[in-house]
Design a protein around this motif. Structure first.
Motif, PDB file in Angstrom:
ATOM      1  N   ASP A  38      -2.400   4.134   6.375  1.00  0.00           N
ATOM      2  CA  ASP A  38      -1.187   4.924   6.132  1.00  0.00           C
ATOM      3  C   ASP A  38       0.077   4.058   6.169  1.00  0.00           C
ATOM      4  O   ASP A  38       1.101   4.442   6.733  1.00  0.00           O
ATOM      5  CB  ASP A  38      -1.078   6.051   7.154  1.00  0.00           C
ATOM      6  N   GLY A  39      -0.016   2.878   5.578  1.00  0.00           N
ATOM      7  CA  GLY A  39       1.139   1.997   5.486  1.00  0.00           C
ATOM      8  C   GLY A  39       1.471   1.233   6.739  1.00  0.00           C
ATOM      9  O   GLY A  39       2.501   0.556   6.804  1.00  0.00           O
ATOM     10  N   GLU A  40       0.616   1.317   7.779  1.00  0.00           N
ATOM     11  CA  GLU A  40       0.868   0.629   9.038  1.00  0.00           C
ATOM     12  C   GLU A  40      -0.259  -0.364   9.321  1.00  0.00           C
ATOM     13  O   GLU A  40      -1.424  -0.120   9.002  1.00  0.00           O
ATOM     14  CB  GLU A  40       0.954   1.636  10.197  1.00  0.00           C
ATOM     15  N   TRP A  41       0.122  -1.487   9.952  1.00  0.00           N
ATOM     16  CA  TRP A  41      -0.864  -2.476  10.381  1.00  0.00           C
ATOM     17  C   TRP A  41      -1.231  -2.177  11.830  1.00  0.00           C
ATOM     18  O   TRP A  41      -0.390  -2.279  12.721  1.00  0.00           O
ATOM     19  CB  TRP A  41      -0.312  -3.886  10.220  1.00  0.00           C
ATOM     20  N   ILE A  42      -2.498  -1.799  12.042  1.00  0.00           N
ATOM     21  CA  ILE A  42      -2.923  -1.260  13.323  1.00  0.00           C
ATOM     22  C   ILE A  42      -3.954  -2.180  13.970  1.00  0.00           C
ATOM     23  O   ILE A  42      -4.999  -2.478  13.380  1.00  0.00           O
ATOM     24  CB  ILE A  42      -3.523   0.148  13.132  1.00  0.00           C
ATOM     25  N   ASP A  69     -10.788   6.118  13.155  1.00  0.00           N
ATOM     26  CA  ASP A  69      -9.880   5.386  12.260  1.00  0.00           C
ATOM     27  C   ASP A  69     -10.143   5.759  10.806  1.00  0.00           C
ATOM     28  O   ASP A  69      -9.204   5.949  10.022  1.00  0.00           O
ATOM     29  CB  ASP A  69     -10.052   3.880  12.451  1.00  0.00           C
ATOM     30  N   PHE A  70     -11.405   5.864  10.442  1.00  0.00           N
ATOM     31  CA  PHE A  70     -11.729   6.249   9.065  1.00  0.00           C
ATOM     32  C   PHE A  70     -11.241   7.664   8.771  1.00  0.00           C
ATOM     33  O   PHE A  70     -10.751   7.943   7.670  1.00  0.00           O
ATOM     34  CB  PHE A  70     -13.232   6.117   8.812  1.00  0.00           C
ATOM     35  N   GLN A  71     -11.373   8.559   9.742  1.00  0.00           N
ATOM     36  CA  GLN A  71     -10.874   9.918   9.526  1.00  0.00           C
ATOM     37  C   GLN A  71      -9.365   9.922   9.365  1.00  0.00           C
ATOM     38  O   GLN A  71      -8.816  10.629   8.503  1.00  0.00           O
ATOM     39  CB  GLN A  71     -11.269  10.825  10.686  1.00  0.00           C
ATOM     40  N   ASN A  72      -8.659   9.134  10.176  1.00  0.00           N
ATOM     41  CA  ASN A  72      -7.203   9.037  10.032  1.00  0.00           C
ATOM     42  C   ASN A  72      -6.820   8.494   8.659  1.00  0.00           C
ATOM     43  O   ASN A  72      -5.862   8.966   8.023  1.00  0.00           O
ATOM     44  CB  ASN A  72      -6.619   8.139  11.124  1.00  0.00           C
ATOM     45  N   ALA A  73      -7.576   7.503   8.205  1.00  0.00           N
ATOM     46  CA  ALA A  73      -7.293   6.915   6.895  1.00  0.00           C
ATOM     47  C   ALA A  73      -7.554   7.910   5.773  1.00  0.00           C
ATOM     48  O   ALA A  73      -6.775   8.026   4.815  1.00  0.00           O
ATOM     49  CB  ALA A  73      -8.130   5.652   6.692  1.00  0.00           C
ATOM     50  N   VAL A  74      -8.652   8.657   5.885  1.00  0.00           N
ATOM     51  CA  VAL A  74      -8.974   9.656   4.857  1.00  0.00           C
ATOM     52  C   VAL A  74      -7.919  10.763   4.837  1.00  0.00           C
ATOM     53  O   VAL A  74      -7.494  11.216   3.768  1.00  0.00           O
ATOM     54  CB  VAL A  74     -10.383  10.230   5.089  1.00  0.00           C
ATOM     55  N   ASN A  75      -7.496  11.178   6.005  1.00  0.00           N
ATOM     56  CA  ASN A  75      -6.445  12.203   6.074  1.00  0.00           C
ATOM     57  C   ASN A  75      -5.155  11.706   5.433  1.00  0.00           C
ATOM     58  O   ASN A  75      -4.497  12.430   4.672  1.00  0.00           O
ATOM     59  CB  ASN A  75      -6.181  12.598   7.522  1.00  0.00           C
ATOM     60  N   ALA A  77      -4.883   9.337   3.200  1.00  0.00           N
ATOM     61  CA  ALA A  77      -5.100   9.190   1.755  1.00  0.00           C
ATOM     62  C   ALA A  77      -5.055  10.539   1.056  1.00  0.00           C
ATOM     63  O   ALA A  77      -4.547  10.654  -0.069  1.00  0.00           O
ATOM     64  CB  ALA A  77      -6.443   8.505   1.506  1.00  0.00           C
ATOM     65  N   THR A  78      -5.581  11.574   1.699  1.00  0.00           N
ATOM     66  CA  THR A  78      -5.563  12.917   1.107  1.00  0.00           C
ATOM     67  C   THR A  78      -4.142  13.405   0.917  1.00  0.00           C
ATOM     68  O   THR A  78      -3.792  13.973  -0.137  1.00  0.00           O
ATOM     69  CB  THR A  78      -6.352  13.888   2.002  1.00  0.00           C
ATOM     70  N   VAL A  79      -3.298  13.210   1.930  1.00  0.00           N
ATOM     71  CA  VAL A  79      -1.891  13.611   1.829  1.00  0.00           C
ATOM     72  C   VAL A  79      -1.179  12.782   0.769  1.00  0.00           C
ATOM     73  O   VAL A  79      -0.434  13.314  -0.072  1.00  0.00           O
ATOM     74  CB  VAL A  79      -1.193  13.461   3.197  1.00  0.00           C
ATOM     75  N   ALA A  80      -1.406  11.467   0.791  1.00  0.00           N
ATOM     76  CA  ALA A  80      -0.735  10.596  -0.176  1.00  0.00           C
ATOM     77  C   ALA A  80      -1.162  10.900  -1.606  1.00  0.00           C
ATOM     78  O   ALA A  80      -0.353  10.831  -2.543  1.00  0.00           O
ATOM     79  CB  ALA A  80      -1.029   9.138   0.167  1.00  0.00           C
ATOM     80  N   TYR A  81      -2.426  11.249  -1.774  1.00  0.00           N
ATOM     81  CA  TYR A  81      -2.934  11.551  -3.112  1.00  0.00           C
ATOM     82  C   TYR A  81      -2.215  12.736  -3.740  1.00  0.00           C
ATOM     83  O   TYR A  81      -1.940  12.740  -4.947  1.00  0.00           O
ATOM     84  CB  TYR A  81      -4.433  11.821  -3.046  1.00  0.00           C
ATOM     85  N   ASP A  82      -1.907  13.746  -2.943  1.00  0.00           N
ATOM     86  CA  ASP A  82      -1.243  14.933  -3.476  1.00  0.00           C
ATOM     87  C   ASP A  82       0.086  14.609  -4.138  1.00  0.00           C
ATOM     88  O   ASP A  82       0.534  15.325  -5.038  1.00  0.00           O
ATOM     89  CB  ASP A  82      -1.036  15.964  -2.363  1.00  0.00           C
ATOM     90  N   GLU A 218       1.486  -3.261  -0.358  1.00  0.00           N
ATOM     91  CA  GLU A 218       2.653  -2.842   0.415  1.00  0.00           C
ATOM     92  C   GLU A 218       3.926  -3.441  -0.169  1.00  0.00           C
ATOM     93  O   GLU A 218       4.931  -2.737  -0.372  1.00  0.00           O
ATOM     94  CB  GLU A 218       2.469  -3.285   1.864  1.00  0.00           C
ATOM     95  N   GLN A 219       3.901  -4.728  -0.478  1.00  0.00           N
ATOM     96  CA  GLN A 219       5.079  -5.405  -1.025  1.00  0.00           C
ATOM     97  C   GLN A 219       5.392  -4.932  -2.444  1.00  0.00           C
ATOM     98  O   GLN A 219       6.545  -4.982  -2.878  1.00  0.00           O
ATOM     99  CB  GLN A 219       4.862  -6.919  -1.033  1.00  0.00           C
ATOM    100  N   ALA A 220       4.367  -4.479  -3.163  1.00  0.00           N
ATOM    101  CA  ALA A 220       4.553  -4.048  -4.547  1.00  0.00           C
ATOM    102  C   ALA A 220       5.166  -2.658  -4.658  1.00  0.00           C
ATOM    103  O   ALA A 220       5.503  -2.213  -5.764  1.00  0.00           O
ATOM    104  CB  ALA A 220       3.217  -4.067  -5.286  1.00  0.00           C
ATOM    105  N   GLY A 221       5.294  -1.951  -3.534  1.00  0.00           N
ATOM    106  CA  GLY A 221       5.896  -0.629  -3.558  1.00  0.00           C
ATOM    107  C   GLY A 221       4.918   0.516  -3.640  1.00  0.00           C
ATOM    108  O   GLY A 221       5.312   1.653  -3.906  1.00  0.00           O
ATOM    109  N   LEU A 222       3.630   0.251  -3.398  1.00  0.00           N
ATOM    110  CA  LEU A 222       2.652   1.335  -3.404  1.00  0.00           C
ATOM    111  C   LEU A 222       2.930   2.246  -2.213  1.00  0.00           C
ATOM    112  O   LEU A 222       3.089   1.782  -1.089  1.00  0.00           O
ATOM    113  CB  LEU A 222       1.236   0.772  -3.303  1.00  0.00           C
ATOM    114  N   PRO A 223       2.999   3.547  -2.421  1.00  0.00           N
ATOM    115  CA  PRO A 223       3.312   4.467  -1.316  1.00  0.00           C
ATOM    116  C   PRO A 223       2.303   4.382  -0.183  1.00  0.00           C
ATOM    117  O   PRO A 223       1.109   4.127  -0.387  1.00  0.00           O
ATOM    118  CB  PRO A 223       3.277   5.850  -1.988  1.00  0.00           C
ATOM    119  N   ALA A 224       2.784   4.617   1.041  1.00  0.00           N
ATOM    120  CA  ALA A 224       1.926   4.583   2.222  1.00  0.00           C
ATOM    121  C   ALA A 224       0.790   5.589   2.090  1.00  0.00           C
ATOM    122  O   ALA A 224       0.986   6.716   1.616  1.00  0.00           O
ATOM    123  CB  ALA A 224       2.750   4.888   3.475  1.00  0.00           C
ATOM    124  N   GLY A 225      -0.395   5.174   2.491  1.00  0.00           N
ATOM    125  CA  GLY A 225      -1.559   6.053   2.483  1.00  0.00           C
ATOM    126  C   GLY A 225      -2.373   6.011   1.212  1.00  0.00           C
ATOM    127  O   GLY A 225      -3.520   6.471   1.196  1.00  0.00           O
TER     128      GLY A 225
END
Length: 502
Positions: A38-42, A69-75, A77-82, A218-225
């Motif tokens: 989700d755009g963060e380095w964890i 962690d995978f569930q957080n990433a999928v969640n 990605a689901t929000v970002a995809y919308d 991230e540097q290219a401007g791809l939205p978080a998630g």
């Protein structure tokens, strides 16, 4: 610079986490050891080591992600995809073009990461980065060409039928280690071009190259998630989670046939939805040299492709016509002994590095040993190069290999070429197709009629005639899905049909 240090100096140097390695990079920010969610380095409490296979030194401790962690990433990605799915093709094209420019600007650092993780020669790593960058450029252009169609209904003068392409949703991606930058790019670029979001689990041996691509996104401007990269020391657990999660609409995998089958079974068994699935699998690709072939050209290409990329490609069997068999075997052996130099991928003059892990060395040693017991002749190599390190194996040519030997049938990645004699084109087709899977096949002949015959009959997804140039964005990848080429976006979209009557 890193490549100017001797192997022994790097072995003896005391490492302090990632700081010593990252300081050798033009931009140390490319060297990431944390998960990208989700755009963060964890950073995770649990981690695993990544080692340089040439020197066995620890490159760094990499955060290992679990099911939460995978569930957080999928969640995420689901929000970002919308949101991302509603962006314009022009917007997605620009982001992908930004990634291309960033990859090109940072090509030496990216190549250093590949050589550190895989041991392959630095010049080969530079070539891989160039290919990956061009993949993002290709799909930056393809993003604007997501074509549909409009048809008039046969039963009505007014009714129209529309076919439109729509992204699938969240894509689960699992990649192999042998081309750690390129194999991620081939899947990430078309997925983003079509408007999908991704959760990527890179190979445990080579997570740094994938994480560096996350930084480029991230540097290219791809939205978080939209792009999430989760290293994990357990391939089995990560695969099971991605396959069983109903929020993941498609699984994309590159690697062994065995694990590919296992993942497909998990998708069917553990999932309430029917997922799409694409695989780019390893196999046992043949080189076929007919008696009228340009032997010099065939030798050049075998040296470049079979023994290129530190000899960990899928082309293991070389079929030579009986009239040229002995000549070809002698010349191939001579070329290998004269040209090849084993060693650390950063050292000057090195043409070939180590294998990726102990399992690969043991597997190849066992195949060669059994082949020798069954009557194969070792023309060169045939043993480990232990003085260089535990993962080095000498480039090997085996003569008199036949279908009774295990090495004829089994897939493996290593510097061993099995030479097989055949009588005519039909004989070559029969023997070359006597395997479970050949992702590609290579044919050398000056007879266009026979070239067409072999190309159409050979059991291989890609057939290359008088060239080994198959790593090109315009060519479909081997596997159950095309992945790249002009058909690449089809693998990451669904066709929606709309019937309209004003």
């Amino acid at each position: 610079m890193l490549r100017n240090l001797t192997v022994q100096a790097r072995r003896n140097m005391s490492l302090n986490g990632l700081r010593w390695f990252s300081s050798s990079f033009t931009d140390p920010d490319l060297f990431k050891n944390k998960a990208f969610i989700d755009g963060e380095w964890i950073e995770k409490a649990e981690s695993f080591e990544v080692r340089n296979p040439s020197t066995q030194e620890v490159i760094g401790q990499i955060s290992s992600c679990g099911s939460e962690d995978f569930q957080n990433a999928v969640n995420a990605a689901t929000v970002a995809y919308d949101t991302f799915r509603h962006t314009t093709p022009e917007y997605r094209s620009q982001v992908l073009y930004n990634i291309y420019e960033l990859a090109t600007a940072n090509q030496e650092d990216l190549a250093r990461l590949i050589t550190l993780e895989t041991g392959k020669p630095f010049r080969n790593s530079l070539g891989e980065v160039a290919y990956s960058a061009n993949t993002f450029k290709w799909f930056a252009e393809e993003a604007n060409r997501l074509y549909g169609s409009v048809l008039s209904a046969t039963s009505s003068a007014d009714r129209q039928m529309l076919h439109v392409k729509r992204p699938l949703g969240v894509i689960g991606i699992m990649t192999s280690w042998n081309s750690p930058n390129a194999v991620v790019a081939r899947k990430l670029a078309p997925a983003l071009a079509a408007g999908n979001a991704c959760v990527i689990r890179p190979a445990v041996e080579t997570p740094l190259s994938a994480l560096a691509l996350g930084w480029l996104c991230e540097q290219a401007g791809l939205p978080a998630g939209v792009c999430n990269i989760l290293p994990s020391k357990s391939c089995k657990d990560a695969g099971k989670y991605l396959c069983s999660n109903p929020q993941i609409k498609k699984i994309v995998y590159s690697g062994s046939q065995q694990l590919g089958r296992s993942l497909m079974m998990q998708c069917v068994k553990d999932n309430p939805i029917v997922k799409k699935f694409s695989m780019e699998l390893s196999g046992n690709a043949p080189f076929i040299i007919l008696e009228d072939a340009d032997i010099d050209k065939a030798l050049d290409d075998i040296i470049d492709f079979k023994f290129g990329q530190y000899a960990q490609t899928c082309a293991n069997r070389i079929f030579a016509h009986k009239k040229i068999y002995e000549q070809f075997a002698a010349r191939l052996t001579e070329r290998i002994e004269e040209v090849f130099h084993l060693g650390d991928g950063f050292d000057k003059g090195v043409t070939h590095g180590p294998l990726i892990n102990v399992e690969a060395v043991e597997r190849i040693s066992a195949f060669v040993g059994k082949a020798k017991q069954s009557g194969a002749r070792v023309l060169t190599g045939g043993s480990r190069a232990e003085a260089l390190g535990p993962l080095f194996y000498r480039p090997t040519v085996l003569a008199d290999v036949d279908a009774s030997m295990e090495i004829f049938h089994k897939e493996f990645y290593g510097p061993v070429a099995s030479l097989i004699k055949f009588n005519d084109a039909e004989d070559a087709i029969r023997m070359a197709s006597n395997v479970d899977l050949a992702p590609a096949g290579f044919l050398y002949t000056n007879d266009i009629k026979r070239a067409y015959l072999v190309a159409t009959e050979l059991k291989a997804r890609i057939v290359s005639i008088n060239t080994c140039e198959i790593s090109n964005c315009a060519i479909s990848a081997a596997g159950t899905g095309n992945g790249i080429s002009k058909y690449g976006l089809d693998e990451y979209t669904e066709t929606k049909s709309i019937v309209l009557e004003p």
